[in-house]
Write a protein that holds these residues in place. Sequence first.
Motif, mmCIF file in Angstrom:
data_model
loop_
_atom_site.group_PDB
_atom_site.id
_atom_site.type_symbol
_atom_site.label_atom_id
_atom_site.label_comp_id
_atom_site.label_asym_id
_atom_site.label_seq_id
_atom_site.Cartn_x
_atom_site.Cartn_y
_atom_site.Cartn_z
ATOM 1 N N VAL A 14 18.444 -12.399 28.435
ATOM 2 C CA VAL A 14 17.073 -11.899 28.429
ATOM 3 C C VAL A 14 17.120 -10.412 28.761
ATOM 4 O O VAL A 14 17.725 -10.003 29.753
ATOM 5 C CB VAL A 14 16.193 -12.629 29.460
ATOM 6 C CG1 VAL A 14 14.782 -12.036 29.472
ATOM 7 C CG2 VAL A 14 16.141 -14.124 29.168
ATOM 8 N N TYR A 15 16.504 -9.599 27.907
ATOM 9 C CA TYR A 15 16.457 -8.154 28.123
ATOM 10 C C TYR A 15 15.025 -7.753 28.443
ATOM 11 O O TYR A 15 14.084 -8.156 27.761
ATOM 12 C CB TYR A 15 16.936 -7.405 26.881
ATOM 13 C CG TYR A 15 18.401 -7.607 26.570
ATOM 14 C CD1 TYR A 15 19.363 -6.753 27.111
ATOM 15 C CD2 TYR A 15 18.821 -8.644 25.745
ATOM 16 C CE1 TYR A 15 20.708 -6.925 26.831
ATOM 17 C CE2 TYR A 15 20.167 -8.823 25.448
ATOM 18 C CZ TYR A 15 21.105 -7.965 25.999
ATOM 19 O OH TYR A 15 22.438 -8.146 25.718
ATOM 20 N N TRP A 37 20.020 4.640 27.139
ATOM 21 C CA TRP A 37 20.082 6.093 27.035
ATOM 22 C C TRP A 37 20.476 6.656 28.400
ATOM 23 O O TRP A 37 20.005 6.187 29.430
ATOM 24 C CB TRP A 37 18.728 6.659 26.618
ATOM 25 C CG TRP A 37 18.386 6.315 25.208
ATOM 26 C CD1 TRP A 37 18.659 7.047 24.085
ATOM 27 C CD2 TRP A 37 17.683 5.150 24.724
ATOM 28 N NE1 TRP A 37 18.197 6.417 22.951
ATOM 29 C CE2 TRP A 37 17.594 5.256 23.320
ATOM 30 C CE3 TRP A 37 17.134 4.030 25.364
ATOM 31 C CZ2 TRP A 37 16.966 4.275 22.545
ATOM 32 C CZ3 TRP A 37 16.520 3.053 24.597
ATOM 33 C CH2 TRP A 37 16.437 3.195 23.194
ATOM 34 N N PRO A 38 21.340 7.661 28.450
ATOM 35 C CA PRO A 38 21.755 8.214 29.748
ATOM 36 C C PRO A 38 20.593 8.858 30.462
ATOM 37 O O PRO A 38 19.627 9.301 29.826
ATOM 38 C CB PRO A 38 22.829 9.244 29.367
ATOM 39 C CG PRO A 38 22.552 9.584 27.935
ATOM 40 C CD PRO A 38 21.986 8.341 27.316
ATOM 41 N N PRO A 39 20.654 8.921 31.790
ATOM 42 C CA PRO A 39 19.544 9.517 32.546
ATOM 43 C C PRO A 39 19.328 10.975 32.165
ATOM 44 O O PRO A 39 20.249 11.688 31.801
ATOM 45 C CB PRO A 39 20.004 9.399 34.010
ATOM 46 C CG PRO A 39 21.029 8.309 33.995
ATOM 47 C CD PRO A 39 21.688 8.372 32.659
ATOM 48 N N GLU A 52 17.472 -0.359 18.332
ATOM 49 C CA GLU A 52 18.334 0.781 18.638
ATOM 50 C C GLU A 52 18.893 0.674 20.047
ATOM 51 O O GLU A 52 20.071 0.971 20.289
ATOM 52 C CB GLU A 52 17.553 2.089 18.483
ATOM 53 C CG GLU A 52 18.414 3.317 18.759
ATOM 54 C CD GLU A 52 17.650 4.620 18.738
ATOM 55 O OE1 GLU A 52 18.265 5.654 19.064
ATOM 56 O OE2 GLU A 52 16.450 4.601 18.400
ATOM 57 N N ALA A 53 18.055 0.257 20.994
ATOM 58 C CA ALA A 53 18.527 0.114 22.370
ATOM 59 C C ALA A 53 19.663 -0.902 22.461
ATOM 60 O O ALA A 53 20.697 -0.644 23.092
ATOM 61 C CB ALA A 53 17.366 -0.309 23.277
ATOM 62 N N VAL A 82 22.932 -4.508 14.855
ATOM 63 C CA VAL A 82 21.748 -5.198 15.368
ATOM 64 C C VAL A 82 20.609 -4.943 14.389
ATOM 65 O O VAL A 82 20.281 -3.784 14.091
ATOM 66 C CB VAL A 82 21.360 -4.710 16.773
ATOM 67 C CG1 VAL A 82 20.084 -5.410 17.235
ATOM 68 C CG2 VAL A 82 22.489 -4.960 17.769
ATOM 69 N N GLY A 83 20.034 -5.981 13.873
ATOM 70 C CA GLY A 83 18.941 -5.860 12.917
ATOM 71 C C GLY A 83 17.969 -7.001 13.076
ATOM 72 O O GLY A 83 17.878 -7.637 14.130
ATOM 73 N N GLY A 84 17.226 -7.270 12.004
ATOM 74 C CA GLY A 84 16.320 -8.405 11.956
ATOM 75 C C GLY A 84 16.570 -9.171 10.669
ATOM 76 O O GLY A 84 17.414 -8.787 9.849
ATOM 77 N N TRP A 85 15.836 -10.256 10.482
ATOM 78 C CA TRP A 85 16.007 -11.044 9.248
ATOM 79 C C TRP A 85 14.639 -11.545 8.791
ATOM 80 O O TRP A 85 13.774 -11.891 9.600
ATOM 81 C CB TRP A 85 16.943 -12.225 9.476
ATOM 82 C CG TRP A 85 17.132 -13.021 8.199
ATOM 83 C CD1 TRP A 85 18.025 -12.771 7.201
ATOM 84 C CD2 TRP A 85 16.383 -14.174 7.795
ATOM 85 N NE1 TRP A 85 17.880 -13.687 6.183
ATOM 86 C CE2 TRP A 85 16.877 -14.569 6.515
ATOM 87 C CE3 TRP A 85 15.346 -14.901 8.362
ATOM 88 C CZ2 TRP A 85 16.371 -15.662 5.828
ATOM 89 C CZ3 TRP A 85 14.830 -15.990 7.667
ATOM 90 C CH2 TRP A 85 15.355 -16.359 6.406
#
Length: 481
Positions: A467-468, A477-479, A371-372, A388-391
């Motif tokens: 790299v995250y 997300w906003p502050p 989600e981020a 954005v997902g997975g596999w």
Amino acid sequence: MAGFVGRRAELRVLRRHLDWVREGKGDQRGRALLLRGRRRVGKSRLVDVFCAEAGVPFVVHQATRGEAPDRERARFLAEVGRLPFPETALLAGVRGVADWDTALRQLAAVLPDDETTVVVLDELPWMLEADPVLEGTLQTVWDRVLSRKPVLLVLIGSDLAMMERLSDYGRPFHQRGVEMVLPPLSPQEVMTMTGLPAAEALDACLITGGLPLICQEWQAGESRTDFLARALEDPTSPLLVSGERMLAAEFPAALQARHVLSVIGTGERTFGNIAARAGSAAQPLAPGSLNPVLRTLRDKRLVAVDVPLSARPGERDRRYRVADPYLRFWLAFLERGIAEVERGRGRLVAEAIERGWASWRGRAVEPLIREALARLLPDGRWPQVREVGGWWPRTNRPEIDLVGADRAPARDIAFVGSIKWHEQEPFDARSHAALARDAAAVPGVTEETALIAVSRTRCTARDLAAVYRPEDLIRAWPPAE
């Protein structure tokens, strides 16, 4: 306003709706607002604070599930009778009315034509369960009488599917109300409320689900283990009791749906495994019985369904998970520990959580990270990414934590990635090599597809496209305000 971090923006939204009524900006003098959100997310508290600060007369009717309609109407009229208007004398001696049409018209007769008021019906879905005719009655009285008064009518509900359906085409209240959704506190708001650094705040999100009542119990800077040890000393702590109360409200009688949810909450993800665990040792739950239960859980937004993201449609390989992070944590660790806490042995529950924490967190954090990234993208580096997902294949081997694509199914896969959410272990060269090897199995991946990493700690691998780290993710997300 203790425990109300991050709700200033929502209060401003409510004030704007009230100003719209007060200033007479529409062709109708009144406005209806449909407010929905998950249970325990703070809808009633938000509206209570709003009413207290609004500076106008208000009435709040809190519905009771299972209440007989005549008793519900009697309580409603008693609350209306406490409004500070001379017209409330009309209700003197009125102990009950035969239908909601009469009750709502009595409300309209009491409300003045020259003074703004707020009327709140909290847990409207419970009122509709008891008296389905109310939906059409509400529309009729709103159109004919209430909308001509300077009133903000706030309709609150925790049954997300039912609240969404209220404004569907063909339903009586279609296009008659403005919709508002109250989400849980965001990771940024949880970080502010708990005083934790980014990595620990994201872990706190997995435990609290962003539910304000639980977050406000987290002392500033308190570690996860200290918070859990303290919360599990008290059998009445919000951390422990919120899950039980949420599920009691959702499933007053649907025992099979409740059982299937527990099975998913303890880690079963595939249809076959859920059927086996939800049935008896000798007889799995039949598809004809399981499918409608899963549909109910999805409609209630209690269960989410993930499908693998690649260039090939993946509906056949769907996986199920508990949608709410807090409820996922509660079902995995706390449900079966309630008796121990009540015996004064919360220490044993805390120890069990610690033993299973690393493994559970590694899976539980994946939806939050996806989600981020979905919030952060598209950006200048990945302008084409919309999904954005997975596999994973049918065998679940290999599994790819992250896939960034232009759509689902994908025409263009921009990147694949791996998540390493460990306390100390970095994303290293071995992790990089494993990702490069497994990525080749994903339909649509080519030699040009970028590789990325998400790491809770350090990244020592080279030649990654991105790299995250926790600080990067929480900026999605906003502050908090």
